[in-house]
Design an enzyme around this catalytic site. Structure first.
Site, PDB file in Angstrom:
ATOM      1  N   HIS A  18      45.482  31.708  50.469  1.00 57.75           N
ATOM      2  CA  HIS A  18      45.243  33.121  50.768  1.00 57.75           C
ATOM      3  C   HIS A  18      44.079  33.263  51.749  1.00 57.75           C
ATOM      4  O   HIS A  18      44.137  34.068  52.684  1.00 57.75           O
ATOM      5  CB  HIS A  18      44.900  33.905  49.490  1.00 57.75           C
ATOM      6  N   LYS A  42      53.206  41.820  35.810  1.00 56.99           N
ATOM      7  CA  LYS A  42      53.130  40.372  36.016  1.00 56.99           C
ATOM      8  C   LYS A  42      52.235  39.691  34.982  1.00 56.99           C
ATOM      9  O   LYS A  42      52.153  38.472  34.950  1.00 56.99           O
ATOM     10  CB  LYS A  42      52.600  40.063  37.424  1.00 56.99           C
ATOM     11  N   SER A 129      49.331  30.791  43.597  1.00 59.67           N
ATOM     12  CA  SER A 129      48.472  31.010  42.429  1.00 59.67           C
ATOM     13  C   SER A 129      49.145  30.498  41.162  1.00 59.67           C
ATOM     14  O   SER A 129      48.502  29.863  40.321  1.00 59.67           O
ATOM     15  CB  SER A 129      48.152  32.501  42.274  1.00 59.67           C
TER      16      SER A 129
END
Length: 159
Positions: A18, A42, A129
């Protein structure tokens, strides 16, 4: 005219992949907002405040980057921030289909919102992630994939 771009995502947690994208975006645009989505569906490991704090620390070396949390539609958030560029990272061809759908929907909701796709540097092209968290859960070394502050926070969460 100043250009303002938004790089949205869940960033649970922010990775060096990122940071690669945001660093490159920061060199292309006058101002970049890292927009961290609440994303309660999520079930993130880190809550929104934690993710904002982790990203803020990890990105403090980039003076034209601001970190903000949001829970609205991306198009509404972009409009409120007076940004008309949306940055998205593409790791692989598989990402493209979903990203294309998002880009079309965002364009429908906000016609002046342009999606700009950046590919991560080769070194980061395979990480996410989710993958980093999974490897860390099984005691794998993820030091290389995370900023130091994020790595420390992840290790604390997994204790």
């Amino acid at each position: 005219m100043s250009t303002k771009a938004i790089y949205p995502g869940t960033f649970d947690p922010i990775t060096n992949g990122h940071i690669d994208i945001i660093t490159r975006a920061a060199s292309m645009f006058d101002r970049v907002i890292l927009a961290i989505a609440a994303s309660p569906s999520k079930k993130p490991m880190f809550d929104l405040e934690e993710r904002v704090a982790l990203a803020t620390t990890a990105l403090q070396h980039l003076p034209n980057v601001e970190v903000m949390g949001f829970s609205d539609l991306m198009a509404n958030f972009a409009r409120a921030q007076q940004a008309n560029i949306l940055i998205r990272g593409l790791r692989a061809v598989a990402d493209f289909e979903y990203e294309m759908q998002l880009a079309h929907m965002n364009r429908h909701l906000m016609p002046e919102l342009e999606s700009v796709f950046l590919m991560p540097s080769k070194e980061w092209s395979f990480i996410s992630s989710s993958l980093v968290k999974e490897v860390a859960r099984h005691a794998g070394d993820v030091t290389h994939f995370l900023p130091a502050n994020v790595h420390q926070a992840l290790m604390e969460k997994l204790k």
